[in-house]
Design a protein around this motif. Structure first.
Motif, PDB file in Angstrom:
ATOM      1  N   THR A  52       0.965  -1.009  -0.159  1.00 58.14           N
ATOM      2  CA  THR A  52       0.206  -0.162   0.009  1.00 58.14           C
ATOM      3  C   THR A  52       0.852   1.057   0.168  1.00 58.14           C
ATOM      4  N   ARG A  53       0.677   2.039  -0.646  1.00 60.03           N
ATOM      5  CA  ARG A  53       1.701   3.259  -1.075  1.00 60.03           C
ATOM      6  C   ARG A  53       0.445   4.534  -0.809  1.00 60.03           C
ATOM      7  N   ALA A  54       0.781   5.274  -0.165  1.00 60.68           N
ATOM      8  CA  ALA A  54       0.534   7.033   0.994  1.00 60.68           C
ATOM      9  C   ALA A  54       1.684   7.880   0.347  1.00 60.68           C
ATOM     10  N   GLN A  55       0.859   8.149  -0.276  1.00 62.44           N
ATOM     11  CA  GLN A  55       1.963   9.909  -0.452  1.00 62.44           C
ATOM     12  C   GLN A  55       2.896   8.523  -1.470  1.00 62.44           C
ATOM     13  N   SER A  56       4.451   9.054  -1.210  1.00 64.74           N
ATOM     14  CA  SER A  56       5.590   8.671  -1.342  1.00 64.74           C
ATOM     15  C   SER A  56       6.186   7.896  -0.454  1.00 64.74           C
ATOM     16  N   VAL A  57       5.388   7.165   0.444  1.00 62.46           N
ATOM     17  CA  VAL A  57       5.644   5.980   0.560  1.00 62.46           C
ATOM     18  C   VAL A  57       4.733   4.380   0.968  1.00 62.46           C
ATOM     19  N   TRP A  58       5.420   3.305   0.739  1.00 62.31           N
ATOM     20  CA  TRP A  58       4.685   2.679   0.413  1.00 62.31           C
ATOM     21  C   TRP A  58       5.498   1.543   1.382  1.00 62.31           C
ATOM     22  N   VAL A  59       4.022   0.974   2.486  1.00 58.71           N
ATOM     23  CA  VAL A  59       4.065  -0.391   3.282  1.00 58.71           C
ATOM     24  C   VAL A  59       4.485  -2.086   2.315  1.00 58.71           C
ATOM     25  N   ASP A  60       4.944  -2.248   2.877  1.00 63.31           N
ATOM     26  CA  ASP A  60       4.159  -4.333   2.750  1.00 63.31           C
ATOM     27  C   ASP A  60       4.376  -4.733   3.279  1.00 63.31           C
ATOM     28  N   VAL A  61       2.980  -5.316   3.818  1.00 63.04           N
ATOM     29  CA  VAL A  61       2.261  -6.328   5.185  1.00 63.04           C
ATOM     30  C   VAL A  61       2.624  -7.368   4.710  1.00 63.04           C
ATOM     31  N   ARG A  62       3.428  -8.895   4.747  1.00 58.35           N
ATOM     32  CA  ARG A  62       3.409  -9.790   4.297  1.00 58.35           C
ATOM     33  C   ARG A  62       3.720 -10.876   5.157  1.00 58.35           C
ATOM     34  N   ILE A  63       2.359 -11.711   5.140  1.00 62.63           N
ATOM     35  CA  ILE A  63       2.364 -12.828   6.040  1.00 62.63           C
ATOM     36  C   ILE A  63       2.701 -14.306   5.353  1.00 62.63           C
ATOM     37  N   VAL A  64       4.083 -14.605   6.179  1.00 65.32           N
ATOM     38  CA  VAL A  64       4.762 -15.452   5.684  1.00 65.32           C
ATOM     39  C   VAL A  64       4.729 -17.272   6.482  1.00 65.32           C
ATOM     40  N   PRO A 164      -2.607   3.424   5.466  1.00 66.04           N
ATOM     41  CA  PRO A 164      -4.086   2.603   5.543  1.00 66.04           C
ATOM     42  C   PRO A 164      -3.431   1.445   4.648  1.00 66.04           C
ATOM     43  N   VAL A 165      -3.799  -0.061   5.489  1.00 66.09           N
ATOM     44  CA  VAL A 165      -3.893  -1.431   4.283  1.00 66.09           C
ATOM     45  C   VAL A 165      -5.010  -1.787   4.834  1.00 66.09           C
TER      46      VAL A 165
END
Length: 365
Positions: A52-64, A164-165
């Motif tokens: 998910t990207r919020a402006q220039s910041v992205w976050v990757d949430v990963r269940i492994v 927000p994800v």
């Protein structure tokens, strides 16, 4: 019908109707569930992720989740922004704080988490979420919630960033993981655990060095197309595997030389329980009919289906090229499907629309 079979049936129905790609050509594309994607590596380690990207910041949430019966799921969070030495990483579900983790403490605990073999982290700064009860509590809250908010601390006097994800599709993604790893109805299922004993999921064993190859396999590999002329560091990153077979034999999927800009070539070698080894060739289609080849490009092994996939990219994007799928039948790899696209036009790759070259359109049923 047993409770396990009922759970499997319900899970399969939920996964089918939630997948945005439910009408896609089977086998060519993985399902997507709203903003969540799913995949598995060559070893059988699987994951569900949302970037998910919020402006220039992205976050990757990963269940492994690795393939061993007893291993719990792990949560990994990666961001492209540089985080400060101090500060707090905060996780909220529907506005309720689940955990506030000091970055210094979070960095200190990372060496204690054993990453699954074959896991390839994304670029950026990544963290494993605290394991054990903390991970279980976060996953439970995420399954019940609508939105996860990851709050990143301010950097260089800037403002904190809240990403927000969406959690829509997460539960279907986790059901897909449970089904792919044969955990549905068992005590180790992430969604709706059952009472059956957990077993190892379908898997292959990682090969991170050519030194792990038996002498007979290494001899074939070294004599073929100068395959062994590959830097050991590159070999370690190519997701080579040994597939244990029912009769004590093993199928080796090994990189063959250095990768090019878009494609990494592989070969397959079958080793019997007596040590004897032979190279396995595969069939593909040409304009004049079937032909045999020894190279598989960008090889993907699917332990749950005992299938091997090749995806030769005609460009860096991968919107053109050749795609093959073979199935292991006990002695060799049988061509199930081939598709191709000759036009390299910079469009987004969509293998579900590629032209089928096998099975042939005029082939009899």
């Amino acid at each position: 019908m047993t409770p396990r079979h009922i759970n499997i049936l319900i899970s399969a129905v939920m996964v089918f109707f939630a997948a945005t790609g439910a009408g896609a050509q089977p086998g060519r594309t993985l399902p997507g569930f709203d903003t969540w994607t799913v995949d598995c590596g060559n070893t059988g380690v699987c994951f569900a992720s949302s970037l998910t990207r919020a402006q220039s910041v992205w976050v990757d949430v990963r269940i492994v989740r690795d393939w061993q019966a007893e291993v719990p799921p792990l949560v990994r969070v990666t961001t492209n922004t540089e985080l400060p030495k101090d500060g707090t990483l905060q996780f909220e579900v529907d506005g309720k704080t689940i955990e506030a983790l000091p970055l210094e403490q979070l960095r200190e605990m990372q060496p204690a988490v054993t990453a699954p073999a074959g896991f390839r982290p994304l670029g950026g700064e990544g963290f494993w979420y605290p394991t054990g009860p903390a991970t279980a509590a976060l996953l439970e809250a995420m399954q019940k919630g609508r939105e996860l908010t990851v709050r990143l601390p301010a950097v260089n006097g800037g403002d904190p960033v809240a990403v927000p994800v969406s959690l829509q599709g997460l539960k279907s993604s986790l059901l897909w993981l449970d089904n792919r790893q044969n955990r549905t109805g068992t005590v180790s299922a992430i969604v709706s655990p059952g009472t059956e004993t957990a077993k190892d999921a379908p898997h292959a064993l990682p090969l991170v060095s050519a030194d792990q190859l038996p002498p007979e396999v290494a001899a074939i590999w070294s004599a073929n197309r100068l395959c062994s002329e590959i830097d050991p560091a590159i070999f370690a990153s190519q997701n080579a595997v040994r597939v244990p077979l029912a009769d004590g034999a093993s199928l080796y999927i090994i990189p063959c030389g250095a990768p090019s800009a878009y494609n990494s070539p592989y070969v397959t070698v079958l080793a019997g329980k007596d040590g004897a080894a032979r190279q396995v060739h595969v069939a593909r289609m040409s304009e004049k009919g079937p032909m045999a080849t020894d190279l598989i490009y960008n090889a993907r092994w699917v332990p749950a289906e005992m299938e091997l996939i090749s995806y030769f990219k005609g460009s860096g994007i991968g919107e053109c090229g050749l795609w093959n799928r073979w199935s292991w039948n006990g002695t060799g790899l049988v061509l199930l499907e081939e598709a191709a696209r000759k036009t390299c036009d910079g469009t987004a790759p969509d293998l579900s629309n590629w032209s089928s070259t096998w099975p042939a359109k005029n082939a009899s049923n």
